[in-house]
Design a protein around this motif. Structure first.
Motif, PDB file in Angstrom:
ATOM      1  N   THR A  74       3.391   7.281   3.106  1.00 38.07           N
ATOM      2  CA  THR A  74       3.505   5.986   3.782  1.00 38.07           C
ATOM      3  C   THR A  74       3.536   4.847   2.769  1.00 38.07           C
ATOM      4  O   THR A  74       2.730   4.814   1.841  1.00 38.07           O
ATOM      5  N   VAL A  75       4.475   3.928   2.986  1.00 39.22           N
ATOM      6  CA  VAL A  75       4.518   2.689   2.195  1.00 39.22           C
ATOM      7  C   VAL A  75       4.413   1.531   3.168  1.00 39.22           C
ATOM      8  O   VAL A  75       5.148   1.472   4.159  1.00 39.22           O
ATOM      9  N   LYS A  76       3.460   0.626   2.891  1.00 41.42           N
ATOM     10  CA  LYS A  76       3.314  -0.569   3.734  1.00 41.42           C
ATOM     11  C   LYS A  76       3.514  -1.815   2.882  1.00 41.42           C
ATOM     12  O   LYS A  76       2.921  -1.943   1.812  1.00 41.42           O
ATOM     13  N   VAL A  77       4.342  -2.740   3.372  1.00 41.93           N
ATOM     14  CA  VAL A  77       4.500  -4.041   2.723  1.00 41.93           C
ATOM     15  C   VAL A  77       4.059  -5.087   3.733  1.00 41.93           C
ATOM     16  O   VAL A  77       4.611  -5.142   4.844  1.00 41.93           O
ATOM     17  N   CYS A  78       3.070  -5.892   3.385  1.00 44.29           N
ATOM     18  CA  CYS A  78       2.501  -6.890   4.320  1.00 44.29           C
ATOM     19  C   CYS A  78       2.200  -6.243   5.668  1.00 44.29           C
ATOM     20  O   CYS A  78       2.602  -6.769   6.714  1.00 44.29           O
ATOM     21  N   ASP A  79       1.556  -5.081   5.655  1.00 39.97           N
ATOM     22  CA  ASP A  79       1.154  -4.389   6.887  1.00 39.97           C
ATOM     23  C   ASP A  79       2.294  -3.800   7.714  1.00 39.97           C
ATOM     24  O   ASP A  79       2.060  -3.266   8.787  1.00 39.97           O
ATOM     25  N   THR A  80       3.529  -3.933   7.237  1.00 36.37           N
ATOM     26  CA  THR A  80       4.648  -3.298   7.947  1.00 36.37           C
ATOM     27  C   THR A  80       4.978  -1.980   7.247  1.00 36.37           C
ATOM     28  O   THR A  80       5.157  -1.948   6.021  1.00 36.37           O
ATOM     29  N   ILE A  81       5.053  -0.904   8.027  1.00 39.54           N
ATOM     30  CA  ILE A  81       5.379   0.402   7.442  1.00 39.54           C
ATOM     31  C   ILE A  81       6.874   0.458   7.134  1.00 39.54           C
ATOM     32  O   ILE A  81       7.706   0.093   7.982  1.00 39.54           O
ATOM     33  N   LEU A  82       7.177   0.872   5.919  1.00 42.56           N
ATOM     34  CA  LEU A  82       8.580   0.951   5.476  1.00 42.56           C
ATOM     35  C   LEU A  82       9.281   2.133   6.142  1.00 42.56           C
ATOM     36  O   LEU A  82       8.905   3.290   5.951  1.00 42.56           O
ATOM     37  N   THR A  83      10.301   1.808   6.929  1.00 42.51           N
ATOM     38  CA  THR A  83      11.139   2.839   7.562  1.00 42.51           C
ATOM     39  C   THR A  83      12.589   2.331   7.516  1.00 42.51           C
ATOM     40  O   THR A  83      12.831   1.181   7.132  1.00 42.51           O
ATOM     41  N   GLY A  84      13.490   3.165   7.959  1.00 42.02           N
ATOM     42  CA  GLY A  84      14.890   2.750   8.016  1.00 42.02           C
ATOM     43  C   GLY A  84      15.070   1.505   8.876  1.00 42.02           C
ATOM     44  O   GLY A  84      15.940   0.672   8.611  1.00 42.02           O
ATOM     45  N   LYS A  85      14.217   1.387   9.892  1.00 46.44           N
ATOM     46  CA  LYS A  85      14.352   0.251  10.819  1.00 46.44           C
ATOM     47  C   LYS A  85      13.754  -1.034  10.249  1.00 46.44           C
ATOM     48  O   LYS A  85      14.216  -2.127  10.570  1.00 46.44           O
ATOM     49  N   THR A  86      12.682  -0.902   9.449  1.00 47.42           N
ATOM     50  CA  THR A  86      11.979  -2.111   8.984  1.00 47.42           C
ATOM     51  C   THR A  86      12.476  -2.606   7.628  1.00 47.42           C
ATOM     52  O   THR A  86      12.128  -3.702   7.201  1.00 47.42           O
ATOM     53  N   ILE A  87      13.281  -1.780   6.940  1.00 48.76           N
ATOM     54  CA  ILE A  87      13.635  -2.114   5.554  1.00 48.76           C
ATOM     55  C   ILE A  87      14.309  -3.486   5.420  1.00 48.76           C
ATOM     56  O   ILE A  87      14.036  -4.244   4.485  1.00 48.76           O
ATOM     57  N   LYS A  88      15.142  -3.820   6.399  1.00 44.50           N
ATOM     58  CA  LYS A  88      15.866  -5.095   6.300  1.00 44.50           C
ATOM     59  C   LYS A  88      14.880  -6.272   6.303  1.00 44.50           C
ATOM     60  O   LYS A  88      15.002  -7.188   5.487  1.00 44.50           O
ATOM     61  N   ASN A  89      13.911  -6.208   7.185  1.00 45.28           N
ATOM     62  CA  ASN A  89      12.909  -7.280   7.251  1.00 45.28           C
ATOM     63  C   ASN A  89      12.005  -7.282   6.030  1.00 45.28           C
ATOM     64  O   ASN A  89      11.647  -8.337   5.515  1.00 45.28           O
ATOM     65  N   LEU A 149       1.069   9.914  -4.569  1.00 42.65           N
ATOM     66  CA  LEU A 149       0.568   8.665  -5.164  1.00 42.65           C
ATOM     67  C   LEU A 149      -0.030   7.762  -4.096  1.00 42.65           C
ATOM     68  O   LEU A 149       0.593   7.536  -3.049  1.00 42.65           O
ATOM     69  N   SER A 150      -1.214   7.228  -4.371  1.00 46.62           N
ATOM     70  CA  SER A 150      -1.839   6.267  -3.459  1.00 46.62           C
ATOM     71  C   SER A 150      -2.402   5.113  -4.273  1.00 46.62           C
ATOM     72  O   SER A 150      -3.127   5.336  -5.240  1.00 46.62           O
ATOM     73  N   PHE A 151      -2.034   3.900  -3.907  1.00 49.59           N
ATOM     74  CA  PHE A 151      -2.676   2.704  -4.473  1.00 49.59           C
ATOM     75  C   PHE A 151      -2.347   1.491  -3.617  1.00 49.59           C
ATOM     76  O   PHE A 151      -1.449   1.544  -2.767  1.00 49.59           O
ATOM     77  N   LYS A 152      -3.116   0.415  -3.841  1.00 49.52           N
ATOM     78  CA  LYS A 152      -2.935  -0.819  -3.060  1.00 49.52           C
ATOM     79  C   LYS A 152      -2.820  -2.013  -3.993  1.00 49.52           C
ATOM     80  O   LYS A 152      -3.426  -2.008  -5.066  1.00 49.52           O
ATOM     81  N   LEU A 153      -2.139  -3.026  -3.549  1.00 47.93           N
ATOM     82  CA  LEU A 153      -2.156  -4.330  -4.242  1.00 47.93           C
ATOM     83  C   LEU A 153      -2.566  -5.394  -3.236  1.00 47.93           C
ATOM     84  O   LEU A 153      -1.955  -5.502  -2.158  1.00 47.93           O
ATOM     85  N   GLU A 173       0.840  -1.206   0.000  1.00 49.86           N
ATOM     86  CA  GLU A 173       0.000   0.000   0.000  1.00 49.86           C
ATOM     87  C   GLU A 173       0.871   1.250   0.000  1.00 49.86           C
ATOM     88  O   GLU A 173       1.808   1.362   0.802  1.00 49.86           O
ATOM     89  N   LEU A 174       0.577   2.143  -0.919  1.00 50.32           N
ATOM     90  CA  LEU A 174       1.233   3.457  -0.940  1.00 50.32           C
ATOM     91  C   LEU A 174       0.176   4.498  -0.607  1.00 50.32           C
ATOM     92  O   LEU A 174      -0.938   4.457  -1.176  1.00 50.32           O
ATOM     93  N   GLU A 175       0.511   5.398   0.293  1.00 52.75           N
ATOM     94  CA  GLU A 175      -0.445   6.437   0.674  1.00 52.75           C
ATOM     95  C   GLU A 175       0.230   7.797   0.584  1.00 52.75           C
ATOM     96  O   GLU A 175       1.231   8.039   1.287  1.00 52.75           O
ATOM     97  N   ASN A 176      -0.248   8.621  -0.320  1.00 53.78           N
ATOM     98  CA  ASN A 176       0.293   9.982  -0.504  1.00 53.78           C
ATOM     99  C   ASN A 176       1.814  10.008  -0.623  1.00 53.78           C
ATOM    100  O   ASN A 176       2.479  10.806   0.049  1.00 53.78           O
ATOM    101  N   VAL A 177       2.334   9.134  -1.448  1.00 55.05           N
ATOM    102  CA  VAL A 177       3.789   9.061  -1.593  1.00 55.05           C
ATOM    103  C   VAL A 177       4.284  10.122  -2.588  1.00 55.05           C
ATOM    104  O   VAL A 177       3.787  10.225  -3.705  1.00 55.05           O
ATOM    105  N   SER A 178       5.243  10.901  -2.136  1.00 55.55           N
ATOM    106  CA  SER A 178       5.881  11.901  -3.005  1.00 55.55           C
ATOM    107  C   SER A 178       7.393  11.732  -2.931  1.00 55.55           C
ATOM    108  O   SER A 178       7.933  11.326  -1.901  1.00 55.55           O
ATOM    109  N   VAL A 179       8.050  12.050  -4.041  1.00 52.21           N
ATOM    110  CA  VAL A 179       9.515  12.039  -4.072  1.00 52.21           C
ATOM    111  C   VAL A 179       9.975  13.333  -4.719  1.00 52.21           C
ATOM    112  O   VAL A 179       9.460  13.733  -5.767  1.00 52.21           O
ATOM    113  N   GLU A 180      10.919  13.984  -4.073  1.00 50.28           N
ATOM    114  CA  GLU A 180      11.459  15.217  -4.627  1.00 50.28           C
ATOM    115  C   GLU A 180      12.986  15.106  -4.614  1.00 50.28           C
ATOM    116  O   GLU A 180      13.571  14.728  -3.602  1.00 50.28           O
TER     117      GLU A 180
END
Ligand code: ATP
Ligand code: MG
Length: 230
Positions: free
Chosen positions: A60-75, A24-28, A7-14
């Motif tokens: 916000t980016v979520k993969v399998c309900d985990t929010i993508l952050t510096g801490k969660t990226i490895k998992n 950008l917002s969408f779900k799979l 899930e992507l919620e209001n994702v922007s990149v500059e």
């Protein structure tokens, strides 16, 4: 209820004051095979890089309900197989079979079993004869297929594929399509601008233009009309 895989919620990149992605917002859902379509420079690779944890973003980016952050990226990466647009960036070992086995060994598989599985996967893709070769001795299509073998062997539940059909001959393209169809339990987000391939092998199209979402469920005829192809 189906499980949300991405899930992507209001994702922007500059970057350097230039917006590459805007809100950008969408779900799979789990098991969806989605084509991410847009013209050159529209932001497809940027989106995949965000989900792959390779790029800073807001939202916000979520993969399998985990929010993508510096801490969660490895998992999160344990669940994501990312096929880069350029296979040279993916194939780093002296032999193709070592490349395919690497991710398996890295995730704890016994070296002998990992190599067996790598060879089995190369056979599935009809490139078993390339196992001992170095990347420098391969054609572009052979490199593409070798890189894909690494993704398939690793058996991760989410695949990010960046134009996997580019440069493939018609037989290899059909094999890739069949392989995507067969992996019905894998969730796939696939950057594409190949309208025929998207229409044939994907159940939904996310259509983007200039880093913004046109539609999270576009028809192929809308894409073709927008591109003045029909
Ligand atoms: N590292 C970067 N720094 C600044 N701008 C970038 C960078 N990478 C890409 N861009 C810009 O971001 C925009 C989106 O690029 P992106 O590579 O995501 O497009 P794409 O849809 O994948 O295109 P293609 O079909 O050519 O692969 C383009 O305008 C590009 O010039
Ligand atoms: Mg791209």
């Amino acid at each position: 209820m189906t499980a949300c895989m991405l899930e992507l919620e209001n994702v922007s990149v500059e970057i350097n004051g230039r917006k590459l992605l805007s809100n950008l917002s969408f779900k799979l859902e789990k098991g969806e095979h989605v084509a991410l379509m847009g013209l050159n420079g529209s932001g497809k690779t940027t989106i995949l890089n965000v989900v792959g944890g390779l790029l800073k973003f807001s939202g916000t980016v979520k993969v399998c309900d985990t929010i993508l952050t510096g801490k969660t990226i490895k998992n999160i990466r344990k669940n994501v197989g990312y096929l880069f647009n350029v296979p040279e960036e993916q194939l780093l070992f002296p032999r193709i079979c070592d490349d395919v086995a690497w991710e398996l060994i890295n995730s704890g598989m016994d070296k002998k079993r990992a190599m067996e599985k790598a060879l089995e996967t190369l056979e599935i893709l009809h490139i078993g004869h390339l196992a001992e070769r170095s990347i420098h001795e391969l054609s572009h299509g052979q490199k593409q297929r070798s890189a894909l073998a690494g993704i398939i062997a690793a058996e991760k539940p989410l695949w990010l594929l960046d134009e996997p059909s580019s440069g493939l001959d018609p037989v290899a393209k059909r094999d890739l399509g069949t392989l995507i169809e067969k992996h019905s339990d894998v969730t796939i987000l696939c950057a594409l601008n190949d309208t025929d391939f998207a229409e044939k092998y994907f159940s939904r199209i996310i259509f983007i233009e200039d880093g913004t979402l046109v539609s999270a469920n576009s028809s192929i005829s809308t894409v073709k009309k927008t591109w003045d192809l029909i």
